[in-house]
Scaffold this active site. Structure first.
Site, mmCIF file in Angstrom:
data_model
loop_
_atom_site.group_PDB
_atom_site.id
_atom_site.type_symbol
_atom_site.label_atom_id
_atom_site.label_comp_id
_atom_site.label_asym_id
_atom_site.label_seq_id
_atom_site.Cartn_x
_atom_site.Cartn_y
_atom_site.Cartn_z
ATOM 1 N N LYS A 66 0.853 -1.255 -0.122
ATOM 2 C CA LYS A 66 0.001 -0.014 -0.054
ATOM 3 C C LYS A 66 0.962 1.195 0.036
ATOM 4 O O LYS A 66 0.562 2.175 -0.848
ATOM 5 C CB LYS A 66 -1.001 0.085 1.276
ATOM 6 C CG LYS A 66 -2.147 -1.053 1.065
ATOM 7 C CD LYS A 66 -2.613 -1.396 2.372
ATOM 8 C CE LYS A 66 -3.927 -2.301 2.184
ATOM 9 N NZ LYS A 66 -4.758 -2.692 3.216
ATOM 10 N N GLN A 110 -4.823 -1.809 9.283
ATOM 11 C CA GLN A 110 -4.803 -2.965 8.714
ATOM 12 C C GLN A 110 -5.496 -4.277 9.691
ATOM 13 O O GLN A 110 -5.251 -4.028 11.062
ATOM 14 C CB GLN A 110 -3.415 -3.124 8.715
ATOM 15 C CG GLN A 110 -3.259 -4.519 7.928
ATOM 16 C CD GLN A 110 -3.530 -4.472 6.277
ATOM 17 O OE1 GLN A 110 -3.881 -3.386 5.605
ATOM 18 N NE2 GLN A 110 -3.767 -5.689 5.897
ATOM 19 N N ASP A 133 -11.437 2.855 3.924
ATOM 20 C CA ASP A 133 -11.476 1.354 3.570
ATOM 21 C C ASP A 133 -13.027 0.971 3.415
ATOM 22 O O ASP A 133 -13.380 -0.239 3.045
ATOM 23 C CB ASP A 133 -11.148 0.564 5.274
ATOM 24 C CG ASP A 133 -9.899 -0.299 4.842
ATOM 25 O OD1 ASP A 133 -9.590 -0.809 3.854
ATOM 26 O OD2 ASP A 133 -9.413 -0.523 5.914
HETATM 27 N N1 GUN Z 1 -6.833 -6.825 5.828
HETATM 28 C C1 GUN Z 1 -7.027 -7.545 4.638
HETATM 29 N N2 GUN Z 1 -7.761 -6.949 3.630
HETATM 30 C C2 GUN Z 1 -7.916 -5.638 4.076
HETATM 31 C C3 GUN Z 1 -8.312 -4.310 3.781
HETATM 32 O O1 GUN Z 1 -8.729 -4.396 2.650
HETATM 33 N N3 GUN Z 1 -8.391 -3.484 4.669
HETATM 34 C C4 GUN Z 1 -7.869 -3.460 5.776
HETATM 35 N N4 GUN Z 1 -7.803 -2.478 6.584
HETATM 36 N N5 GUN Z 1 -7.331 -4.454 6.365
HETATM 37 C C5 GUN Z 1 -7.322 -5.812 5.385
#
Ligand code: GUN
Length: 307
Positions: A66, A110, A133
């Protein structure tokens, strides 16, 4: 149990196309970089704060990807790495600090979080207008209502974009979603059923409580698989010509790899590829789109500051 055999015509085998998520994501990232540059010219540098609690290896690799994607598109990323013993209150205080910081347009925590932290309380602590998100109940509610001023969660948004950009017509089609998670299954099912261009499908959701999922998957014109288990979908479960979107990311042991594992989806790709009309590979299908939609949501959040 006897498995049904699907006889394919040569033209069906020839017509199967791989949906190249990496290529489509790269095209969208060019558009995002252009929008980020436009915002910078207006004096707004789009910024996202990414919080990682602990050092789960999969989470570390997602967060690193990311950050890299942000820097490649001109989005500023602020990384907060917090130790695994961080308390819920400490994490909420960090979120409150970021909610109040005008240079931060998006906040992502996350997941998964360590067991002692209530994920729902954390998601609710993020200001809905910074919830890039799309996990906050306000944004999920807006998605359900078909309102466009919220944030759509990234994997479902990426799936919809893949379908549109691959020329898949969803209107009037039967879409079957395998999986009912809040992150993928429920939102993508709701996006597919919206009365909008690029949606308007008849939607069935199957899950672990569905006694005979194959009964439904065999009727699917579009099959979205977010079950979290390799080989959940086998050749006998799909209709010839179906569009198959594989959301799964599973690590399976592989001694031929330096890492000791390889990534596979939830679908038996080799077996279904000759039967499907379109299929997403793993890796290189849905995955690159998830991060791309996060970038798009961050631009959307930053653009609001310009208006
Ligand atoms: N963990 C796995 N996929 C995601 C996501 O799309 N966003 C977040 N915040 N955590 C994740």
């Amino acid at each position: 149990m006897q498995r049904a055999v699907t006889i394919l015509t040569i033209s069906q085998i020839r017509s199967m196309k791989i949906i190249d998520g990496k290529k489509i994501a790269a095209q969208i990232r060019v558009e995002i970089a252009r929008e980020a540059a436009d915002l910078v010219r207006l004096g707004i540098t789009p910024g996202i704060a990414v919080i990682l609690v602990g050092d789960n290896p999969a989470s570390v690799s997602y967060v690193t990807a990311k950050e890299r994607a942000c820097s490649e598109t001109g989005i500023r990323s602020f990384m907060s790495r917090m130790p695994v013993e961080t308390t819920q209150d400490e994490l909420i205080n960090e979120i409150k600090r970021l909610n109040a910081d005008d240079s931060v347009h998006g906040i992502l925590v996350q997941l998964p979080l360590p067991k002692h932290i209530d994920e729902s309380a954390i998601i609710r602590a993020i200001a809905p207008e910074k919830d890039v998100d799309g996990f906050h109940p306000i944004n999920l509610g807006k998605l359900l209502l078909g309102e466009d001023d919220g944030f759509t969660s990234c994997t479902p948004a990426g799936i919809m974009e893949l379908l549109v950009r691959s020329g898949v017509d969803t209107s009037g089609k039967h879409a079957v979603v395998l999986g009912r998670s809040n992150i993928v299954g429920k939102p993508v099912a709701n996006l597919l059923l919206q009365k909008k261009d690029g949606a308007n499908a008849t939607v069935t959701i199957c899950h672990t409580g569905t006694p005979d999922a194959t009964h439904f998957t065999r009727q699917a014109d579009i099959l979205i698989v977010a079950a979290g288990r390799p080989n959940t979908v086998t050749a006998d479960m799909i209709k010839p010509g179906a569009v198959v979107i594989d959301v799964g990311v599973n690590r399976v042991p592989d001694t031929s790899k330096k890492s000791g594992f390889r990534l596979v989806g939830d679908v038996d790709f080799d077996a279904i590829a000759p039967i499907a009309s379109f299929v997403t590979p793993v890796p290189g299908g849905v995955g690159p789109m998830t991060i791309t939609m996060l970038l798009a949501n961050t631009i959307k959040a930053a653009r609001r500051c310009a208006t």
